[in-house]
Design a protein around this motif. Structure first.
Motif, short mmCIF file in Angstrom:
data_model
loop_
_atom_site.label_atom_id
_atom_site.label_comp_id
_atom_site.label_asym_id
_atom_site.label_seq_id
_atom_site.Cartn_x
_atom_site.Cartn_y
_atom_site.Cartn_z
N ILE A 279 44.90 41.67 34.24
CA ILE A 279 44.59 41.52 32.82
C ILE A 279 45.64 42.32 32.05
O ILE A 279 45.52 43.53 31.88
CB ILE A 279 43.17 42.02 32.48
N GLY A 280 46.69 41.62 31.61
CA GLY A 280 47.79 42.32 30.95
C GLY A 280 48.47 43.25 31.94
O GLY A 280 48.85 42.87 33.04
N ALA A 281 48.60 44.53 31.53
CA ALA A 281 49.24 45.52 32.39
C ALA A 281 48.25 46.17 33.34
O ALA A 281 48.63 46.97 34.19
CB ALA A 281 49.91 46.60 31.52
N THR A 282 46.97 45.84 33.20
CA THR A 282 45.95 46.45 34.06
C THR A 282 45.37 45.38 35.00
O THR A 282 45.92 44.28 35.12
CB THR A 282 44.82 47.06 33.21
N PHE A 283 44.27 45.70 35.64
CA PHE A 283 43.65 44.77 36.56
C PHE A 283 42.14 45.00 36.55
O PHE A 283 41.65 46.06 36.17
CB PHE A 283 44.21 44.96 37.98
N ARG A 284 41.42 43.95 36.96
CA ARG A 284 39.97 44.04 37.07
C ARG A 284 39.55 43.69 38.48
O ARG A 284 40.00 42.71 39.06
CB ARG A 284 39.31 43.07 36.08
N GLU A 285 38.67 44.51 39.02
CA GLU A 285 38.18 44.27 40.38
C GLU A 285 37.30 43.01 40.41
O GLU A 285 36.46 42.80 39.55
CB GLU A 285 37.35 45.46 40.87
N ILE A 286 37.55 42.16 41.40
CA ILE A 286 36.67 41.00 41.65
C ILE A 286 35.54 41.50 42.54
O ILE A 286 35.76 41.83 43.71
CB ILE A 286 37.44 39.86 42.34
N ARG A 287 34.36 41.58 41.99
CA ARG A 287 33.26 42.19 42.74
C ARG A 287 32.86 41.38 43.97
O ARG A 287 32.69 41.92 45.05
CB ARG A 287 32.05 42.40 41.83
N THR A 288 32.73 40.08 43.79
CA THR A 288 32.37 39.20 44.91
C THR A 288 33.12 37.89 44.78
O THR A 288 33.54 37.50 43.68
CB THR A 288 30.86 38.89 44.94
#
Length: 491
Positions: free
Chosen positions: A107-116
């Motif tokens: 997400i842009g310069a960051t990231f989001r964990e995919i929980r499942t």
């Protein structure tokens, strides 16, 4: 049952780990010898967005088995642990490290964990799951909606593969589903995407004792289908059917002369049928491709094989073919499968019953109800004569629920076994009396039984099979009352 983890037997941790190691070592040796490298991409099969300019000579794939296994839900058990094993931590939270695209979404310069995987991939999985569709698409979704959704995703996957396959390349699919509808959908999706069936053959890929096969009919054999790009022209449906029937007959005759038997013979015949069907871009008057495969292609394979058997028995002269579905299944089982000396008959696994059943339009429940097969544990036994003595025939007729004094014919198989019983019980005169009575019940099925007898009295059935000698006796008794050709010609 709990076992010692370091036990060394098939399926144990130690044995499985050794198999994985052997596979990796083999791949490394191959790569060292050819001097190339392997690229592994995580991508969506319906889009293949990471493959832009690449084109391939060969694609090998194992399509999801429709409604057989909910892969996303099942693999989430492992996903949550693999994510932790292959990720790093930053400020007390998981952070990308190995194969980050599988576990994190940028997400842009960051990231989001995919929980499942469920929340990210379930809507895109190429599978038929009504409950899942209701969750993501709304409560109004039903079985037909789920089927259309699955077919659309399957078609998109075939289209993506066609885009990255060379015009002279090959696509290979492995499939092991018992439902003819699943095959209709697979063939229809590949065909619509511009592929034609080139060849097919069975390969044992599954364990008969696997947990996923418990409590349901499942194939232990995968059908490997080879596809090639290139469909062209159009034809009327009856023209395509005639082409498919001729192709099936010629391929079956070729394989019979080469000594091919068993499921190989039937699948090879079916492949010739599907090749003829899928070679046209359009079949005029056909909107439901899956229905055409079910109602025309499968029966064409069985009829083509029956015609080939008739030609082989008749010295290459086209003879009367067997048409009764029960008789057709029985004939194919007798011709395709070997005589089992220990069982004194033919024993089939569920794969064989379903594969032959595809072509005759009968499933294992119908065949069991007609008393053509009986289920013994996890196997099916063809209900056929195990000996030539009258007592053994009484046992067979009892198992098949046939009363020789008051015959009720469900199929030509019933007529054949009653004729064999009469031949084993009476002299020629007594046989002729019973024969005439049976013809008065159903002359069509009796004549069909004589066609079976002609096939079984020849070299296609092994000499150890008592039905071969019984059929010889039936035919000799019938010819004593007139020629066999005369009886069949007057039917």
């Amino acid at each position: 049952m709990e076992v010692v983890p370091i036990s060394n037997f098939l399926g144990s941790f130690t044995k499985s780990l050794k198999s994985v190691q052997t596979g990796i070592d083999t791949l490394i040796d191959i790569l060292n010898n050819v001097g190339t490298s392997i690229k592994i991409d995580l991508d969506d099969a319906t889009f293949l967005t990471k493959l832009r300019e690449e084109v391939f000579d060969l694609i090998v794939t194992d399509p999801p088995y429709r409604d057989d296994v909910p892969y996303v839900e099942l693999s989430d058990f492992y996903y949550v642990w693999l994510k932790r094993a292959l990720s790093d931590t930053y400020n007390g939270k998981l952070a990308p490290r190995f194969l980050s695209e599988a576990f994190f979404k940028p997400i842009g310069a960051t990231f989001r964990e995919i929980r499942t995987q469920w929340e990210e991939l379930a809507p895109r999985e190429v599978g038929l799951n009504v409950g899942r569709l209701k969750h993501f698409k709304g409560e109004v979704a039903n079985e037909e909606d789920a089927r259309r959704y699955f077919i659309d995703l399957l078609y998109r996957a075939f289209m993506s593969m066609r885009r990255v396959l060379k015009d002279d390349g090959s696509l290979v699919t492995y499939y092991a589903h018992t439902d003819p509808e699943a095959w209709e959908e697979l063939i229809s999706a590949g065909w619509r995407a511009g592929f034609r069936v080139s060849a097919a053959f069975p390969v044992s890929t599954e364990s008969a004792e696997r947990v996923t096969a418990r409590g349901k009919a499942a194939l232990d054999t995968s059908i490997v289908v080879v596809w090639r790009p290139g469909v062209k022209g159009e034809a009327l449906w009856d023209e395509v059917y005639r082409d498919a029937l001729v192709a099936a007959e010629e391929r079956a005759l070729e394989m019979l002369r080469a000594g091919r038997t068993g499921v190989d013979l039937f699948v090879g015949t079916l492949a010739a049928t599907l090749s003829a069907v899928t070679s046209r871009e359009k079949i005029v008057g056909i909107d439901d491709i899956g229905g055409f495969v079910r109602e025309r292609a499968y029966p064409a394979a069985a009829r083509g094989l029956a015609r080939a058997v008739s030609r082989l028995v008749g010295g290459n002269e086209a003879g009367e073919e067997v048409r009764d579905p029960g008789a057709l299944f029985y004939m194919l089982a007798k011709v395709l499968l070997p005589w089992n000396r220990r069982a004194r008959g033919r024993v089939m696994d569920r794969s064989t019953v379903h594969i032959i059943g595809f072509g005759t339009g009968l499933d294992d429940k119908e065949l069991t109800s007609m008393k053509i097969v009986e289920k013994v544990g996890s196997e099916f036994r063809l209900l056929e004569p195990r000996g030539e003595e009258r007592g053994e025939f009484v046992e067979l007729l009892r198992a098949r629920e046939l009363d020789p004094s008051r015959p009720v014919l469900r199929s030509a198989v019933d007529a054949l076994h009653l004729l064999e019983y009469y031949a084993a019980t009476f002299d020629v005169k007594g046989f002729r009396e019973q024969y005439e009575k049976l013809r008065s019940v159903n002359a069509v099925l009796v004549d069909e039984a004589l066609r079976l007898a002609k096939v079984f009295s020849g070299r296609l059935v092994p000499s150890v099979d008592p039905e071969r000698r019984l059929c010889e006796r039936v035919l000799s008794y019938v010819s004593g009352a007139g020629t066999l050709e005369g009886w069949l010609g007057g039917a």
